[in-house]
Design an enzyme around this catalytic site. Structure first.
Site, PDB file in Angstrom:
ATOM      1  N   GLY A  87       0.818  -1.202   0.000  1.00 21.57           N
ATOM      2  CA  GLY A  87       0.000   0.000   0.000  1.00 21.57           C
ATOM      3  C   GLY A  87       0.854   1.255   0.000  1.00 21.57           C
ATOM      4  O   GLY A  87       1.947   1.290  -0.576  1.00 21.57           O
ATOM      5  N   LEU A  88       0.336   2.314   0.641  1.00 22.23           N
ATOM      6  CA  LEU A  88       1.032   3.605   0.716  1.00 22.23           C
ATOM      7  C   LEU A  88       1.337   4.168  -0.662  1.00 22.23           C
ATOM      8  O   LEU A  88       2.417   4.708  -0.906  1.00 22.23           O
ATOM      9  CB  LEU A  88       2.322   3.476   1.538  1.00 22.23           C
ATOM     10  CG  LEU A  88       2.153   3.084   3.015  1.00 22.23           C
ATOM     11  CD1 LEU A  88       3.514   2.922   3.675  1.00 22.23           C
ATOM     12  CD2 LEU A  88       1.316   4.112   3.750  1.00 22.23           C
ATOM     13  N   CYS A  89       0.385   4.024  -1.589  1.00 17.60           N
ATOM     14  CA  CYS A  89       0.574   4.583  -2.936  1.00 17.60           C
ATOM     15  C   CYS A  89      -0.679   5.365  -3.351  1.00 17.60           C
ATOM     16  O   CYS A  89      -1.124   5.286  -4.500  1.00 17.60           O
ATOM     17  CB  CYS A  89       0.890   3.486  -3.942  1.00 17.60           C
ATOM     18  SG  CYS A  89      -0.232   2.077  -3.933  1.00 17.60           S
ATOM     19  N   GLY A  90      -1.211   6.118  -2.403  1.00 18.91           N
ATOM     20  CA  GLY A  90      -2.352   6.974  -2.718  1.00 18.91           C
ATOM     21  C   GLY A  90      -3.600   6.156  -3.063  1.00 18.91           C
ATOM     22  O   GLY A  90      -3.853   5.092  -2.501  1.00 18.91           O
TER      23      GLY A  90
END
Length: 303
Positions: A87-90
């Protein structure tokens, strides 16, 4: 109002978070350049395979590969969902998931059965959560796509298409436009369009006049070994595999770009929060000092 110690602890916590997001931004920027180079390097191969395949299909117009046969009565389709492993990709995974769920509702409304394949851990979690008919999956793809790992999951869908279990195959992935823009797309992988137009380029389908002009201007003559059918079958299989590889490469480039932008926004927000907390900290500290001075002055006056 919180005490000085609590504010100082919170400032330290946000500073540590900002260090992490800043480091992740720099790592994503480095990986983004490599992913974009890898994606652009694979485009000429896919274009040349598509060109040769189109030429050979014109050389042998009587032979129709099963991948190019349009089926009028669509009863079942397959969907390959390409997402990231982390994750952590908008909103990258959220956007493609929202588009896929809308398409699945359309199939359900028409009474069309759907079987799915997940490429990426986030997609696997989504398809498992909604209870879809998951027939294959491949996760932990890493930072570089490897065709030998993708073929296994893809072959299940291709075999079902050849056996007539599904009548069409779609690929849901994120198309890389530029560093700031990535578009979720669902393209039809099978059956292939006439002329083998590039599904990643809008407006790539040529008109009948343009196609006729190209066909009359160029004549292709191939020597086939062992025979034309075997060569065309093998080439179209490689072409389909190349399309999936290109979709995964585009998704990986989109992932690193989106992560870099998301981490930069997080770092900027953390910097702003630190500034606001430091302002509150200074006001609280000044108020405490003023209070202590007032108490000293008041005590001296009483004496």
């Amino acid at each position: 109002m919180p005490g000085i110690k609590e504010i100082r602890t919170k400032i330290k916590s946000v500073q540590n978070t900002r260090k992490i997001t800043k480091a992740m931004e720099m790592v994503a920027a480095s990986k983004m350049r490599k992913a974009q180079e890898r994606m652009r390097a694979s485009r000429p191969y896919a274009e040349k395979v598509r060109e040769i395949a189109a030429h050979m299909m014109q050389t042998h117009p009587d032979y129709r590969h099963p991948y190019m046969e349009e089926r009028t009565d669509i009863k079942a389709v397959g969907v390959v969902l390409v997402t990231t492993d982390k994750g952590l990709c908008g909103g990258l995974n959220t956007n493609i998931s929202r588009l896929l769920l809308a398409r699945l509702k359309e199939f359900e409304a028409k009474g069309i059965k759907v079987q799915t394949t997940a490429l990426g851990n986030k997609g696997l979690s989504l398809l498992t959560r909604i209870g879809s008919n998951l027939v294959s999956n491949e996760v932990q793809l890493g930072d570089q796509p490897h065709l030998d790992r993708l073929i296994g999951a893809l072959k299940v869908q291709l075999d079902d298409y050849l056996d007539g279990k599904i009548d069409a195959l779609y690929v849901a992935s994120t198309h890389f436009v530029n560093t700031m823009k990535q578009e979720p797309t669902i393209m039809r992988l099978l059956p292939l369009p006439d002329g083998l137009a590039d599904p990643f380029v809008a407006g790539s389908v040529k008109s009948d006049n343009e196609a006729a002009a190209i066909e009359s201007s160029y004549q292709w003559d191939y020597i086939f070994e062992p025979d034309a059918k075997s060569v065309i079958d093998d080439l179209l299989t490689r072409y389909v595999e190349g399309l999936v590889y290109q979709a995964v490469a585009e998704n990986m480039a989109s992932e690193q770009s989106a992560r870099m932008v998301a981490m930069k926004a997080a770092s900027d927000n953390a910097k702003k929060v630190i500034g606001d907390l430091q302002l509150v900290y200074n006001k609280t500290r000044q108020a405490a000092i003023t209070k202590e001075i007032s108490e000293i002055v008041g005590g001296a006056a009483a004496v």
